[in-house]
Design a protein around this motif. Structure first.
Motif, PDB file in Angstrom:
ATOM      1  N   VAL A 200      28.998  46.789  34.281  1.00 40.16           N
ATOM      2  CA  VAL A 200      29.841  45.635  33.955  1.00 40.16           C
ATOM      3  C   VAL A 200      29.116  44.388  34.445  1.00 40.16           C
ATOM      4  O   VAL A 200      28.727  44.313  35.611  1.00 40.16           O
ATOM      5  CB  VAL A 200      31.232  45.719  34.612  1.00 40.16           C
ATOM      6  N   ALA A 201      28.915  43.433  33.551  1.00 41.75           N
ATOM      7  CA  ALA A 201      28.217  42.200  33.921  1.00 41.75           C
ATOM      8  C   ALA A 201      29.210  41.066  34.134  1.00 41.75           C
ATOM      9  O   ALA A 201      30.232  40.983  33.445  1.00 41.75           O
ATOM     10  CB  ALA A 201      27.217  41.817  32.841  1.00 41.75           C
ATOM     11  N   LEU A 226      35.399  46.496  41.035  1.00 46.30           N
ATOM     12  CA  LEU A 226      34.577  47.164  40.021  1.00 46.30           C
ATOM     13  C   LEU A 226      33.759  48.299  40.609  1.00 46.30           C
ATOM     14  O   LEU A 226      33.500  49.302  39.944  1.00 46.30           O
ATOM     15  CB  LEU A 226      33.658  46.147  39.344  1.00 46.30           C
ATOM     16  N   LYS A 227      33.382  48.182  41.855  1.00 44.23           N
ATOM     17  CA  LYS A 227      32.554  49.208  42.478  1.00 44.23           C
ATOM     18  C   LYS A 227      33.378  50.310  43.138  1.00 44.23           C
ATOM     19  O   LYS A 227      32.970  51.482  43.125  1.00 44.23           O
ATOM     20  CB  LYS A 227      31.619  48.570  43.515  1.00 44.23           C
ATOM     21  N   ASN A 228      34.541  49.956  43.698  1.00 43.04           N
ATOM     22  CA  ASN A 228      35.212  50.904  44.597  1.00 43.04           C
ATOM     23  C   ASN A 228      36.627  51.307  44.224  1.00 43.04           C
ATOM     24  O   ASN A 228      37.192  52.205  44.864  1.00 43.04           O
ATOM     25  CB  ASN A 228      35.226  50.330  46.019  1.00 43.04           C
ATOM     26  N   GLY A 234      33.924  52.453  40.389  1.00 40.47           N
ATOM     27  CA  GLY A 234      32.787  53.323  40.168  1.00 40.47           C
ATOM     28  C   GLY A 234      31.786  52.741  39.204  1.00 40.47           C
ATOM     29  O   GLY A 234      31.023  53.460  38.551  1.00 40.47           O
ATOM     30  N   CYS A 235      31.753  51.393  39.089  1.00 43.62           N
ATOM     31  CA  CYS A 235      30.888  50.715  38.127  1.00 43.62           C
ATOM     32  C   CYS A 235      29.630  50.173  38.802  1.00 43.62           C
ATOM     33  O   CYS A 235      29.590  49.954  40.017  1.00 43.62           O
ATOM     34  CB  CYS A 235      31.637  49.552  37.469  1.00 43.62           C
ATOM     35  N   ALA A 265      25.815  43.500  44.551  1.00 43.48           N
ATOM     36  CA  ALA A 265      25.732  43.982  43.168  1.00 43.48           C
ATOM     37  C   ALA A 265      24.621  45.018  43.021  1.00 43.48           C
ATOM     38  O   ALA A 265      23.911  45.349  43.968  1.00 43.48           O
ATOM     39  CB  ALA A 265      25.500  42.798  42.233  1.00 43.48           C
ATOM     40  N   ASP A 266      24.483  45.504  41.798  1.00 45.87           N
ATOM     41  CA  ASP A 266      23.459  46.508  41.487  1.00 45.87           C
ATOM     42  C   ASP A 266      22.278  45.913  40.738  1.00 45.87           C
ATOM     43  O   ASP A 266      21.156  46.410  40.839  1.00 45.87           O
ATOM     44  CB  ASP A 266      24.076  47.627  40.638  1.00 45.87           C
TER      45      ASP A 266
END
Length: 422
Positions: A200-201, A226-228, A234-235, A265-266
């Protein structure tokens, strides 16, 4: 009695053991080795059924279009007020038509463009209008049909200076996952993932011309969600930031909080449209040096790096009305027949990039489109359109496919722009 109570409490706890709603299956488990483009999908036409009151092409008095699409392959097109050189009315497509979106994804497959990030503006997230939802549905269906990668990119444009934060995006992501099934599309699963996580951006972070304050719009909470989040998280998060994000100067806010966000971020996507030009001497050397330094920072902080490349730029027609004191020249960053685009691509690859983002697939309003545009646009006394330097309408789709081959080591990187077989 104790065992019965324990079993009862366990049963009560079962609903709380939430599971992510995203499919683990996808044909695109990583961004590495891919060329992705941005997809606007906001173009409307009179009579397309969307109910839009303002049409993308405008008219002789006010238009927001600087390039004209090649409409020869569209199933549906619409008459506009503009005229071609032969006196015939110029026609335009509508993104609202399913056949339009289908054709665009067909082109992606035909030319080897890996896929697109669907732009989701903050106003769409805030109101969740039916028109944008229809276009998203059609895009995900076409991505599945033509086996193209697809992901959602939230653009913070439209976020107000006060009284608003990113909560609307959190609720909208739930809607996209629950109702539109974006991360679990029907048919072939093609949602873009990174390390098994849907990408997801979030674009528009760190730009000084934005009305909102970077520190008080809830970006920490959005990224954490979005991550947790146990159901919708889980993104893998990608942040769209200014070119000078690393040095926090030039086109970037001088706020180190931006680095704090990026480290959460990733992936990071620096926006380079208008930041480099073929008209500046040795500008590709500057691009190369910035990419090398950016990559080093990203490796040190375990963040993936996504260089942005673009074919050219023109934003004359709309700027005349939106920024009358700073009107952009028509074709202000020339394409040079593809040479400028190819220079950026090869510079990024030789500097060590392993993925690319192209701005943009269909953005004819800012003259950055890589899809098929015409070299014979309408003729107008008030509204100039950029041509293609005599090149075929599919030139930039073909060049993008050639870039993808080099990125995947299917052919060697060549600084010289390739020539097509005749």
């Amino acid at each position: 009695m104790t065992r019965i109570l324990t079993a009862f409490l366990f049963l009560l706890a079962v609903p709380a053991l939430a599971q992510l709603k995203h499919s683990k299956e996808t044909q695109y488990p990583t961004y590495r080795g891919l060329v992705m483009a941005g997809y606007q999908g906001w173009f409307r036409a009179a009579g397309d059924g969307s109910g839009a009151q303002h049409f993308a092409y405008g008219d002789e008095n006010r238009s927001g279009i600087d390039m004209w699409p090649d409409i020869s392959e569209y199933e549906k097109t619409y008459i506009t007020p503009f005229k071609l050189a032969n006196g015939q009315p110029a026609r335009f497509f509508s993104s609202y038509d399913k056949s339009t979106v289908d054709l665009h994804f067909k082109w992606m497959q035909e030319y080897g463009v890996d896929g697109v990030f669907m732009q989701r503006f903050f106003s769409n997230a805030r109101h969740r209008d039916s028109t944008s939802s229809v276009i998203l549905k059609n895009a995900f269906a076409a991505a599945s049909r033509y086996k193209r990668a697809i992901a959602v990119m939230y653009d913070l444009s439209g976020l107000k200076a006060s009284g608003e934060d990113c909560s609307a995006i959190i609720e909208d992501w739930k809607y996209l996952v629950d109702q539109l099934k974006v991360t679990n599309q029907a048919g072939t699963k093609t949602y873009l993932q990174e390390n098994g996580k849907p990408v997801v951006a979030i674009w528009g972070i760190g730009f000084p011309d934005r009305p909102y304050n970077l520190r008080n719009i809830g970006l920490d909470r959005l990224i954490d969600f979005l991550k947790n989040d146990p159901v919708y998280g889980g993104c893998a998060v990608m942040l769209g930031v200014p070119t000078a994000w690393r040095t926090l100067n030039a086109d970037c806010l001088p706020d180190p909080y931006l680095h704090t966000l990026i480290k959460q971020a990733d992936m990071v996507l620096p926006w380079t449209v208008q930041r480099y030009s073929p008209l500046l001497h040795n500008d590709m050397d500057r691009l190369r040096d910035n990419i090398i330094s950016d990559l080093a920072w990203c490796r040190a902080n375990k963040v993936a790096y996504v260089p942005c490349v673009y074919p050219g730029f023109s934003w004359h027609n709309l700027s005349r009305y939106e920024f009358p004191d700073d009107v952009k020249p028509s074709g202000s960053i020339p394409r040079e027949g593809g040479r400028f685009y190819w220079q950026q691509i090869t510079t990024a690859l030789t500097a060590g990039a392993n993925r690319l983002y192209v701005a943009m697939f269909d953005e004819v309003n800012e003259g950055t489109a890589i899809f098929k545009v015409t070299d014979q646009p309408p003729v107008s006394n008030t509204t100039p359109f950029v041509n293609l330097d005599g090149k075929p309408s599919d030139t930039y789709l073909w060049l993008t496919g050639e870039a993808a081959k080099m990125l995947r080591n299917e052919k060697p990187v060549s600084i010289k722009m390739p020539e097509r077989n005749k």
